[in-house]
Scaffold this motif. Structure first.
Motif, PDB file in Angstrom:
ATOM      1  N   MET A   9       0.818  -1.211   0.000  1.00 39.98           N
ATOM      2  CA  MET A   9       0.000   0.000   0.000  1.00 39.98           C
ATOM      3  C   MET A   9       0.857   1.269   0.000  1.00 39.98           C
ATOM      4  O   MET A   9       0.348   2.369   0.203  1.00 39.98           O
ATOM      5  CB  MET A   9      -0.929  -0.023   1.206  1.00 39.98           C
ATOM      6  CG  MET A   9      -1.934  -1.153   1.121  1.00 39.98           C
ATOM      7  SD  MET A   9      -3.177  -1.100   2.405  1.00 39.98           S
ATOM      8  CE  MET A   9      -4.405  -2.193   1.690  1.00 39.98           C
ATOM      9  N   GLY A  10       2.164   1.085  -0.209  1.00 38.55           N
ATOM     10  CA  GLY A  10       3.037   2.230  -0.398  1.00 38.55           C
ATOM     11  C   GLY A  10       3.738   2.737   0.842  1.00 38.55           C
ATOM     12  O   GLY A  10       4.403   3.779   0.794  1.00 38.55           O
ATOM     13  N   LEU A  35      -0.018  -9.921  15.016  1.00 40.36           N
ATOM     14  CA  LEU A  35       0.235  -8.596  14.449  1.00 40.36           C
ATOM     15  C   LEU A  35      -0.723  -8.221  13.320  1.00 40.36           C
ATOM     16  O   LEU A  35      -0.844  -7.042  12.983  1.00 40.36           O
ATOM     17  CB  LEU A  35       1.684  -8.514  13.967  1.00 40.36           C
ATOM     18  CG  LEU A  35       2.716  -8.330  15.087  1.00 40.36           C
ATOM     19  CD1 LEU A  35       4.121  -8.607  14.563  1.00 40.36           C
ATOM     20  CD2 LEU A  35       2.632  -6.936  15.699  1.00 40.36           C
ATOM     21  N   THR A  36      -1.429  -9.193  12.758  1.00 36.35           N
ATOM     22  CA  THR A  36      -2.408  -8.831  11.740  1.00 36.35           C
ATOM     23  C   THR A  36      -3.596  -8.087  12.347  1.00 36.35           C
ATOM     24  O   THR A  36      -4.373  -7.455  11.602  1.00 36.35           O
ATOM     25  CB  THR A  36      -2.918 -10.061  10.978  1.00 36.35           C
ATOM     26  OG1 THR A  36      -3.551 -10.971  11.894  1.00 36.35           O
ATOM     27  CG2 THR A  36      -1.788 -10.771  10.252  1.00 36.35           C
ATOM     28  N   ALA A  37      -3.754  -8.124  13.668  1.00 34.64           N
ATOM     29  CA  ALA A  37      -4.801  -7.327  14.312  1.00 34.64           C
ATOM     30  C   ALA A  37      -4.610  -5.847  14.022  1.00 34.64           C
ATOM     31  O   ALA A  37      -5.588  -5.090  13.947  1.00 34.64           O
ATOM     32  CB  ALA A  37      -4.801  -7.580  15.820  1.00 34.64           C
ATOM     33  N   LEU A  78      -7.524  -3.350  12.579  1.00 34.77           N
ATOM     34  CA  LEU A  78      -7.902  -2.122  13.269  1.00 34.77           C
ATOM     35  C   LEU A  78      -7.674  -0.889  12.405  1.00 34.77           C
ATOM     36  O   LEU A  78      -8.353   0.132  12.578  1.00 34.77           O
ATOM     37  CB  LEU A  78      -7.148  -2.016  14.591  1.00 34.77           C
ATOM     38  CG  LEU A  78      -7.581  -3.037  15.649  1.00 34.77           C
ATOM     39  CD1 LEU A  78      -6.561  -3.125  16.777  1.00 34.77           C
ATOM     40  CD2 LEU A  78      -8.959  -2.701  16.211  1.00 34.77           C
ATOM     41  N   LEU A  79      -6.752  -0.966  11.477  1.00 32.27           N
ATOM     42  CA  LEU A  79      -6.553   0.133  10.525  1.00 32.27           C
ATOM     43  C   LEU A  79      -7.615   0.126   9.429  1.00 32.27           C
ATOM     44  O   LEU A  79      -7.693   1.061   8.626  1.00 32.27           O
ATOM     45  CB  LEU A  79      -5.166   0.040   9.887  1.00 32.27           C
ATOM     46  CG  LEU A  79      -3.973   0.359  10.795  1.00 32.27           C
ATOM     47  CD1 LEU A  79      -2.668   0.039  10.074  1.00 32.27           C
ATOM     48  CD2 LEU A  79      -3.988   1.806  11.265  1.00 32.27           C
ATOM     49  N   GLY A  80      -8.414  -0.930   9.391  1.00 30.85           N
ATOM     50  CA  GLY A  80      -9.470  -1.014   8.393  1.00 30.85           C
ATOM     51  C   GLY A  80      -9.036  -1.601   7.074  1.00 30.85           C
ATOM     52  O   GLY A  80      -9.716  -1.437   6.062  1.00 30.85           O
ATOM     53  N   ILE A  81      -7.906  -2.318   7.056  1.00 33.97           N
ATOM     54  CA  ILE A  81      -7.426  -2.952   5.830  1.00 33.97           C
ATOM     55  C   ILE A  81      -8.028  -4.349   5.741  1.00 33.97           C
ATOM     56  O   ILE A  81      -7.734  -5.212   6.572  1.00 33.97           O
ATOM     57  CB  ILE A  81      -5.890  -3.032   5.819  1.00 33.97           C
ATOM     58  CG1 ILE A  81      -5.290  -1.620   5.935  1.00 33.97           C
ATOM     59  CG2 ILE A  81      -5.392  -3.732   4.553  1.00 33.97           C
ATOM     60  CD1 ILE A  81      -3.799  -1.594   6.117  1.00 33.97           C
ATOM     61  N   PRO A  82      -8.895  -4.619   4.756  1.00 33.39           N
ATOM     62  CA  PRO A  82      -9.589  -5.902   4.698  1.00 33.39           C
ATOM     63  C   PRO A  82      -8.663  -7.069   4.376  1.00 33.39           C
ATOM     64  O   PRO A  82      -7.632  -6.893   3.716  1.00 33.39           O
ATOM     65  CB  PRO A  82     -10.629  -5.699   3.574  1.00 33.39           C
ATOM     66  CG  PRO A  82     -10.079  -4.602   2.750  1.00 33.39           C
ATOM     67  CD  PRO A  82      -9.302  -3.698   3.674  1.00 33.39           C
ATOM     68  N   ARG A  83      -9.044  -8.238   4.807  1.00 36.34           N
ATOM     69  CA  ARG A  83      -8.206  -9.426   4.620  1.00 36.34           C
ATOM     70  C   ARG A  83      -7.891  -9.693   3.147  1.00 36.34           C
ATOM     71  O   ARG A  83      -6.822 -10.233   2.829  1.00 36.34           O
ATOM     72  CB  ARG A  83      -8.903 -10.657   5.233  1.00 36.34           C
ATOM     73  CG  ARG A  83      -8.732 -10.759   6.731  1.00 36.34           C
ATOM     74  CD  ARG A  83      -9.449 -11.999   7.268  1.00 36.34           C
ATOM     75  NE  ARG A  83      -9.119 -12.237   8.663  1.00 36.34           N
ATOM     76  CZ  ARG A  83      -9.649 -11.592   9.691  1.00 36.34           C
ATOM     77  NH1 ARG A  83     -10.539 -10.635   9.463  1.00 36.34           N
ATOM     78  NH2 ARG A  83      -9.300 -11.891  10.929  1.00 36.34           N
ATOM     79  N   LYS A  84      -8.790  -9.368   2.259  1.00 40.44           N
ATOM     80  CA  LYS A  84      -8.537  -9.623   0.844  1.00 40.44           C
ATOM     81  C   LYS A  84      -7.332  -8.865   0.320  1.00 40.44           C
ATOM     82  O   LYS A  84      -6.758  -9.211  -0.718  1.00 40.44           O
ATOM     83  CB  LYS A  84      -9.789  -9.271   0.021  1.00 40.44           C
ATOM     84  CG  LYS A  84     -10.142  -7.801  -0.005  1.00 40.44           C
ATOM     85  CD  LYS A  84     -11.389  -7.542  -0.821  1.00 40.44           C
ATOM     86  CE  LYS A  84     -11.778  -6.076  -0.852  1.00 40.44           C
ATOM     87  NZ  LYS A  84     -10.731  -5.231  -1.462  1.00 40.44           N
ATOM     88  N   ASP A  85      -6.937  -7.811   1.042  1.00 42.81           N
ATOM     89  CA  ASP A  85      -5.789  -6.998   0.629  1.00 42.81           C
ATOM     90  C   ASP A  85      -4.504  -7.361   1.363  1.00 42.81           C
ATOM     91  O   ASP A  85      -3.466  -6.730   1.124  1.00 42.81           O
ATOM     92  CB  ASP A  85      -6.095  -5.515   0.849  1.00 42.81           C
ATOM     93  CG  ASP A  85      -7.199  -5.004  -0.059  1.00 42.81           C
ATOM     94  OD1 ASP A  85      -7.351  -5.553  -1.167  1.00 42.81           O
ATOM     95  OD2 ASP A  85      -7.910  -4.056   0.338  1.00 42.81           O
TER      96      ASP A  85
END
Length: 290
Positions: free
Chosen positions: A165-166, A273-275, A279-286
């Motif tokens: 995501m940069g 750590l994927t929590a 919490l940042l709102g990044i969906p699992r598909k990404d």
């Protein structure tokens, strides 16, 4: 606007939410909206007013254990990610594991624990522990790396997803480049900052080379990388991570010591750590790097 996000037990979420909302009304934080993030097990609460520390404390009282993040105005994907290494990106304290090769693990680990709790001066404690390793063969470092050092669950996914995501990532540690350079490369960090063990004749001298990476340096690295405007994320677990956590837009305490946890506006006590991504709102598909 104050935004609170939490990952909590779905079976008791509704009952606990009612109690949380009632408690926060008395603190001057009236709930404006509550909704689940699409496709995620994350509850987002929005308050027209309120203080982050008050909301964090209330969530602790009513939902613990729950991973959470509280922020003002908005929550966005960070452009800079700075993280501690030991007990955050990896599951070990490198100096404690290295000390085991010298037969000194209990002695050195006790000092490490007190330093991470904020009970000892970090620099003095670091020098004391390194001095105890005098005479240990340098080969013990590579043996330790190969046999004992493992990534924390979710570490690769966190770094890889943010990179996709940069975001630029920096591993900054009060530990040593002998370990951190390998860990940074393994996990995909763009930059590594740490301390350097002095080696002579194939053995540790008990000293360090160059300036010490301490809590002030960690915070300075974050500010340098983020500048004045970029959204930043930091993760850490010990007292020496507090200035870095406080300087970040989103400062996460990962399974942290009490002082570090109290300083953070993001806390992960339960998940991996994927929590942080959830919490940042990044969906699992990404997510990447799993």
């Amino acid at each position: 606007m104050l935004i609170a996000r939490l990952i909590a037990d779905t079976a008791t979420r509704e009952t606990r939410l009612d109690a949380l909302v009632d408690a926060l009304k008395g603190e001057g934080a009236a709930l404006a909206s509550a909704a689940m993030l699409a496709g995620e097990e994350v509850l987002e609460l929005r308050f027209a007013q309120g203080e982050p520390a008050t909301v964090l404390a209330a969530i602790d009282r009513h939902f613990a254990p729950a991973d959470m993040l509280v922020s003002r105005d908005t929550i966005a994907v960070p452009q800079v990610f700075v993280s501690d290494m030991d007990s955050t990106m990896i599951g070990q304290e490198c100096i404690d594991e290295l000390a085991d090769y010298a037969g000194l693990k209990p002695q050195i680990a006790a000092i490490t624990e007190r330093a991470m709790q904020g009970e000892l001066d970090f620099v003095a404690a670091l020098r004391e522990r390194v001095a105890l390793l005098k005479g240990l063969g340098e080969s013990a470092i590579s043996d330790c790396l190969a046999d004992r050092i493992t990534p924390m669950p979710g570490a690769r996914t966190l770094v890889a997803t943010l990179a996709a995501m940069g975001a630029r990532s920096v591993l900054v540690t009060g530990g040593f480049h002998h370990f951190a350079d390998s860990v940074g490369a393994m996990l995909g960090f763009d930059r590594v900052v740490g301390n350097r063990l002095e080696v002579s004749g194939g053995k540790l001298t008990g000293g360090l080379v160059g300036a010490i990476t301490d809590s002030a340096v960690k915070a300075a690295v974050l500010r340098e990388e983020a500048g004045e405007r970029q959204v930043s994320l930091a993760t850490g677990d010990g007292a020496n991570d507090i200035p870095m956590i406080e300087a970040a837009t989103y400062g996460f305490a990962y399974r942290a010591k009490p002082k570090a946890r109290a300083a953070a506006n993001g806390r992960v006590d339960r998940g991996d750590l994927t929590a942080v991504l959830s919490l940042l709102g990044i969906p699992r598909k990404d997510w990447r790097g799993a």
